[in-house]
Design an enzyme around this catalytic site. Sequence first.
Site, PDB file in Angstrom:
ATOM      1  N   GLY A 108       0.802  -1.210   0.000  1.00  0.00           N
ATOM      2  CA  GLY A 108       0.000   0.000   0.000  1.00  0.00           C
ATOM      3  C   GLY A 108       0.836   1.261   0.000  1.00  0.00           C
ATOM      4  O   GLY A 108       0.385   2.315  -0.439  1.00  0.00           O
ATOM      5  N   GLY A 109       2.065   1.178   0.524  1.00  0.00           N
ATOM      6  CA  GLY A 109       2.967   2.313   0.479  1.00  0.00           C
ATOM      7  C   GLY A 109       2.521   3.485   1.334  1.00  0.00           C
ATOM      8  O   GLY A 109       1.620   3.387   2.166  1.00  0.00           O
ATOM      9  N   GLY A 156       4.290  25.355   7.184  1.00  0.00           N
ATOM     10  CA  GLY A 156       3.884  25.033   5.826  1.00  0.00           C
ATOM     11  C   GLY A 156       2.380  24.992   5.690  1.00  0.00           C
ATOM     12  O   GLY A 156       1.720  24.197   6.354  1.00  0.00           O
ATOM     13  N   HIS A 175     -31.052  16.000 -10.604  1.00  0.00           N
ATOM     14  CA  HIS A 175     -31.538  16.972  -9.613  1.00  0.00           C
ATOM     15  C   HIS A 175     -32.248  16.212  -8.481  1.00  0.00           C
ATOM     16  O   HIS A 175     -33.085  15.357  -8.742  1.00  0.00           O
ATOM     17  CB  HIS A 175     -32.533  17.945 -10.242  1.00  0.00           C
ATOM     18  CG  HIS A 175     -33.137  18.891  -9.250  1.00  0.00           C
ATOM     19  ND1 HIS A 175     -32.449  19.951  -8.716  1.00  0.00           N
ATOM     20  CD2 HIS A 175     -34.369  18.893  -8.659  1.00  0.00           C
ATOM     21  CE1 HIS A 175     -33.221  20.577  -7.863  1.00  0.00           C
ATOM     22  NE2 HIS A 175     -34.403  19.964  -7.799  1.00  0.00           N
TER      23      HIS A 175
END
Length: 472
Positions: free
Chosen positions: A40-41, A183, A448
Amino acid sequence: MTTKSCIVLVIGGGPGGYVAAIRAGQLGLDTILVEADRAGGTCLIRGCIPSKALIHGASCFEELLSHSGTGKLGISLTSAPELNLGGMMGWKDGIVDRLSQGVEGLLKKAGVTIIKGWASFSDAKHCVVKTQDGDFDLQAEHVILANGSVATELPHIPFSEHVLSSTEALAQTSVPGHLVVIGAGYIGLELGIAYRKLGAKVTFVEGQDRILALYDKEMTRPIEQWMKKHNVDCHLNAKADSVDMIDGKPVLSFTDKQGQSQKVTADKVLVTVGRKPNTQGWGIENMCLDMDGRFVKVDKQCRTAMKNVWAIGDLVGEPMLAHKASAQGEMVAEIIAGHRREFDPVAIPAVCFTDPEIVSVGLSPDEARDAGHEIVTGKFPFAAIGKALTMEAGQDGGFVRITARKSDHVILGIQAVGAHVAELSGEFALALEMGARLEDLAHTIHVHPSLSEATMESALAGLGKAIHASQK
């Protein structure tokens, strides 16, 4: 040492590597996948999936809080909900475990051999993998490098118990009283907003002059409004200088936009200044590959300078996105099997799971103009979409915006900001890949009520005939 050979050797079991291995196996190629962690990393184990689980859990907690006391929507709770962050993390880990096991099952079903260990290459087609069960000497006809990326560490602010990367931020068992995030890109904002919903005070320190600098100000304005509403501090044009421990707490020193030195005391500091390709510690220097800056240089078929060595995903450059890696992995496996393929997408969708969410596919209006196009744009607010209002999602400033070439109305880019707009990204990408025109989206009947009606209305607006909005 056990010696093995194969047709295809895949290094890295993330969304690029495991997809490449599965497809190669499906095509009848003898394939070995080497992964040091679980299948899966980064995306599945410590990135995309666990972060979205945390974001969902945080949103659920915030929603329950909103029903405390007098409540809303006719729903009230007699007492405030209690948070067990460890329990939430356990739920998140259960999802990760299930998906990782599912990936391993798919690999085995495709006939792929999985070796869990760290590969070290002595030349382009030969590596040794150290595992708990001993060493494996592997030789392959084709090597697919899918090594992924790692969090960027600031040299003057190293990771520690109190200075976290996104990996550690996804494993906390208690909410920090004050989280300072270095960050304000997509990783920092996603996690920072989630922790604000969980009750933390959150402060951002960002080096550029705005948040999410890859997106235009029109798109980021609703997120700035959310941050202001939720008392999230954000220092822009600020440089993080150092973190010192004072009285048992990390204190971040930074230089503000006026050049003045400032200090902020935190409980945890989260560093999210980007990711870098994972090129260290596995012998890339022995493989005679050409580099493109910090990335491995490849062509449109992901071939490297070494014959039958391929590289994909974060290793080969921006955008560093899981779905790009998967597409490249599938392509490379098919090329090895003799199919004619190349990687040439019209656009790669990008999503920020902030509050509200952001989607971008193709060119923004400014980017289209800079590329020399004369354009028309159509924009439609979610405030005029009934389904958005029924979901309490229409008052966050969100919209869909379409940019098209004026001469022939071919769509060049679609952006959206709003609740749940990530689910519209497939329609946006398909429109660009199919070379759709404004008329195609305007005259496609959309359900819709649904959020997707905003796409149709934006196309109509670009043609000057939006139904549910006043005309300019």
